[in-house]
Design an enzyme around this catalytic site. Structure first.
Site, PDB file in Angstrom:
ATOM      1  N   SER A 142       9.115 -53.077  68.169  1.00 29.65           N
ATOM      2  CA  SER A 142       7.755 -52.616  67.900  1.00 29.65           C
ATOM      3  C   SER A 142       7.149 -52.177  69.217  1.00 29.65           C
ATOM      4  CB  SER A 142       6.920 -53.756  67.305  1.00 29.65           C
ATOM      5  OG  SER A 142       5.534 -53.457  67.350  1.00 29.65           O
ATOM      6  N   TYR A 155       3.637 -62.705  67.574  1.00 30.92           N
ATOM      7  CA  TYR A 155       4.387 -61.528  67.096  1.00 30.92           C
ATOM      8  C   TYR A 155       4.730 -60.593  68.252  1.00 30.92           C
ATOM      9  CZ  TYR A 155       5.582 -57.131  64.916  1.00 30.92           C
ATOM     10  OH  TYR A 155       6.234 -55.967  64.582  1.00 30.92           O
TER      11      TYR A 155
END
Length: 264
Positions: A142, A155
């Site tokens: 990501s 995260y």
């Protein structure tokens, strides 16, 4: 489709980017090994891919929050005599909120899913790929891995792990014909934000979410070309580039502002 067709193993292969990647592999004649928690969703996807693309689909309903689950998948793949030609580490989740308030058990589950499962699958299948000097791995990371993420601290940190881990093993296998590609999407229109309980975040409510099919296509093309990294989307490329020029504290503050609940 002959039995000589290659197999692609996709984690989180029933929804979002994972589903779109599985579909592209099926369209290109790959047999599939799909790993997800929900057997009903697995059965639906398997029926769709078999019917539309005439490929073999093997499914494993496993909860990758469980440390043993990836090992069980690896053992069952081996027991069935299947060769994984492409590994897609995709399954991942996040949790929204200030770290002092969030649920530690959910966070440890997320670490297991986003890091532990990636390590386990990569270790097992990379050993086989290096032994036969052939294979490809797609690491779905990501742009969050490049940026500190207030309100999504764990995260973003798991994705930072995926990024540096991937870069290290890319270097280790560079003399082989095995390639490892890192895919960095930005915010994408999947159920990720619902699972993370962050639908009200400003970047989601007011942002322009990417199409998971486009992200998957970018990832597939980069993987097939043997590229080390692909940042999906011009805006995301610009954001990562800009972040490298700013102090981390400023990047963190910008991310915090974007992640705050949207004003109604």
């Amino acid at each position: 489709m002959t039995s000589t067709a290659k197999y692609a193993l996709v984690t989180g292969g029933t929804v979002g980017i994972g589903y779109e990647l599985a579909k592209i592999f099926a369209q290109n004649g790959y047999n599939l090994i799909l790993v997800a928690r929900d057997q009903t969703e697995l059965d639906q996807c398997a029926a769709e891919f078999r019917q539309q693309h005439g490929v073999e689909v093997v499914t494993f309903a496993k909860d990758l929050f469980q440390r043993q689950a990836p090992f069980e998948v690896c053992e069952e793949v081996k027991a069935r005599g299947l060769q994984v030609d492409v590994l897609v580490n995709n399954a991942g989740q996040g949790q929204y909120g200030e770290f002092v308030d969030t649920d530690i058990n959910r966070e440890l589950d997320i670490v297991q899913l986003n890091i532990g499962a990636y390590i386990t699958f990569t270790k097992h299948f990379l050993q086989e790929m290096v032994a036969r000097n052939q294979g490809k791995i797609l690491m779905v990371s990501s742009i969050g891995g490049e940026l500190p993420g207030p309100l999504q601290s764990v995260y973003h940190a798991t994705k930072a792990f995926v990024s540096t881990f991937t870069e290290a093993i890319q270097n280790e296998v560079k003399e082989t014909d095995v390639t490892i590609t890192k895919l960095l999407p930005g915010p994408t229109a999947t159920d990720f934000f619902q699972k993370a309980d962050m639908e009200n975040a400003k970047m989601i409510k007011e942002g322009d979410l990417a199409d998971p099919a486009k992200v998957a296509q970018d990832g597939y093309e980069a993987l097939m070309a043997g590229k080390l990294e692909i940042i999906s989307g011009f805006k995301n490329k610009a954001m990562v580039a800009a972040s490298k020029l700013m102090p981390d504290s400023m990047v963190a503050e910008n991310m915090h502002q974007q992640s705050k609940p949207s004003e109604e």
